[in-house]
Design an enzyme around this catalytic site. Structure first.
Site, PDB file in Angstrom:
ATOM      1  N   HIS A 195       0.839  -1.219   0.000  1.00 58.42           N
ATOM      2  CA  HIS A 195       0.000   0.000   0.000  1.00 58.42           C
ATOM      3  C   HIS A 195       0.859   1.248   0.000  1.00 58.42           C
ATOM      4  CE1 HIS A 195      -3.074  -2.981   1.355  1.00 58.42           C
ATOM      5  NE2 HIS A 195      -3.795  -2.260   0.513  1.00 58.42           N
ATOM      6  N   ASN A 196       1.686   1.397  -1.041  1.00 62.04           N
ATOM      7  CA  ASN A 196       2.623   2.518  -1.178  1.00 62.04           C
ATOM      8  C   ASN A 196       2.207   3.388  -2.363  1.00 62.04           C
ATOM      9  OD1 ASN A 196       3.541   1.143  -3.583  1.00 62.04           O
ATOM     10  ND2 ASN A 196       4.605  -0.275  -2.181  1.00 62.04           N
ATOM     11  N   HIS A 199       1.159   1.678  -5.621  1.00 65.45           N
ATOM     12  CA  HIS A 199      -0.204   1.132  -5.628  1.00 65.45           C
ATOM     13  C   HIS A 199      -1.197   2.250  -5.942  1.00 65.45           C
ATOM     14  CE1 HIS A 199      -3.899  -0.899  -4.553  1.00 65.45           C
ATOM     15  NE2 HIS A 199      -4.129  -0.026  -3.577  1.00 65.45           N
ATOM     16  N   ASP A 203      -5.663   5.388  -0.478  1.00 65.80           N
ATOM     17  CA  ASP A 203      -4.907   4.658   0.551  1.00 65.80           C
ATOM     18  C   ASP A 203      -3.877   5.554   1.254  1.00 65.80           C
ATOM     19  OD1 ASP A 203      -4.870   1.300  -0.898  1.00 65.80           O
ATOM     20  OD2 ASP A 203      -5.964   2.099   0.836  1.00 65.80           O
ATOM     21  N   ASP A 216      -9.215  -0.759  -7.602  1.00 68.52           N
ATOM     22  CA  ASP A 216      -8.406  -1.026  -6.404  1.00 68.52           C
ATOM     23  C   ASP A 216      -7.860  -2.451  -6.364  1.00 68.52           C
ATOM     24  OD1 ASP A 216      -9.025  -1.043  -2.795  1.00 68.52           O
ATOM     25  OD2 ASP A 216      -7.202  -0.644  -3.939  1.00 68.52           O
TER      26      ASP A 216
END
Ligand SMILES: COc1ccc(NC(=O)[C@H](C)Nc2nc3c(cnn3-c3ccccc3C)c(=O)[nH]2)cc1
Length: 326
Positions: free
Chosen positions: A72-73, A76, A113, A222
């Protein structure tokens, strides 16, 4: 260096619209330029009177608010935005939704995110973290991502919505809150079922119908890694499992419950993906394909290929295991 001087070639601009786009060829600064190009090529700059320099500063601040975690960086965030951008062209969304809705979808994808810690809602709740406390165990992460997004927009130097009317900002804020909160997988079945209900009589002039569609579209973007070429998707699965294993290692250390699909002792790449594709991805994509048949060739076929790939991987693994046991 004034980034406004950076030019993106027509060839790259075309590639940027495809599901085959390979993020692994690009570094973070280049991805920031490509995100800016998406706003330009969707005519959002001119139609919503966005200041291109504020857009660039805002993108950089968003980049700084993503963490260095395995999955989740910022990469992404880019992939979800790029899939959303590709879907926008594939199903010709500008002919079905208004400019503000297109802007809300892309901006939600980029922010969805923000500041993700690399540990999911189950961990937040079980470990009684600050986020779980602040949001009373209700989608703590998604509430946080959305709050961080609007915190950044509050600063004039990063406020790309500065010229919005009060009504435009209100509609954008309602839309982005609903889209980002919709990315909590705990809401998956509820959102998919409400979409299934309205498909037979879907009305693009119905605000509620369009709102459910926007939640479905960000959900598709997503979790759509497996709709990409194997060479692009497989490294993403490695990153995801690394993040899941970090979490389950920590949960074991802290004596907290461990989800089976995160446990490095129980998970194999093929088994986890076969279940995910069969029971989550294909049902979702095939439902959206009922409203947009264009998804069939561009998104659904590649996912079926991925299912075949992991099924073959699983068969080879089992055959090898059988040989060893014999
Ligand atoms: C209904 O809630 C769910 C359902 C499934 C999963 N995840 C899985 O089944 C496994 C681990 N695989 C998986 N999970 C994936 C992918 C893409 N995003 N994604 C993901 C990542 C973080 C949180 C939730 C999901 C689905 C993917 O390609 N595979 C996680 C939550």
């Amino acid at each position: 260096m004034k980034f406004t001087k950076v030019h993106v070639s027509d060839e790259v601009r075309l590639e940027l619209r495809k599901q085959s786009f390979d993020n692994w060829q690009w570094d973070d600064p280049e991805m920031l330029i490509l995100l800016r190009q998406m706003y330009i090529d969707l005519n959002l700059i001119s139609k919503l009177n966005i200041d291109i320099n504020v857009l660039h500063e805002w993108l950089y601040e968003v980049y700084r608010n993503y963490n260095v975690v395995p999955f989740h960086n910022f990469k992404h965030c880019f992939m979800v935005a790029q899939m959303m951008y590709g879907l926008t062209w594939l199903i010709d969304l500008p002919s079905k939704l208004d400019t503000l809705e297109i802007f809300t979808l892309l901006t939600s994808a980029i922010c969805h995110d923000l500041d993700h810690p690399g540990y999911n809602n189950a961990y937040q709740i079980n470990a009684k973290t600050e986020l779980a406390l602040r949001y009373n165990d209700i989608s703590p992460l998604e509430n946080h991502h959305c709050a961080v997004a609007f915190d950044i927009l509050k600063k004039d130097k990063w406020n790309i919505t500065k010229d919005f009317t009060r009504d435009q900002f209100k509609r954008f804020r309602d839309g982005m809150i609903r889209c980002i909160l919709a990315t909590d997988m705990a809401k998956h079945n509820e959102i998919l079922n409400s979409f299934k209900t309205i498909i037979p009589h879907f009305d693009f002039n119905d605000k509620e119908h369009k709102s459910v569609l926007m939640m479905i579209l960000i959900k598709v973007a997503d979790i759509s890694n497996e709709a990409r070429p194997i060479a692009v998707a497989e490294p993403w699965l490695e990153c995801l499992l690394q993040e899941f294993f970090n979490q389950s290692d920590l949960e074991k250390l802290e004596g907290l419950p461990v989800a089976p699909f995160m446990d490095r002792e129980k998970v194999s790449k093929s088994s986890s993906q076969i279940g995910f594709i069969k029971f989550v991805l294909l049902p979702l994509f095939e439902t959206v394909g009922k409203l947009f048949p264009q998804l069939e060739g561009a998104i659904i076929e590649p996912v079926r290929d991925a299912l075949a790939y992991y099924t073959e991987m699983q068969r080879a693994l089992e055959e090898e295991k059988a040989k060893k046991d014999s």
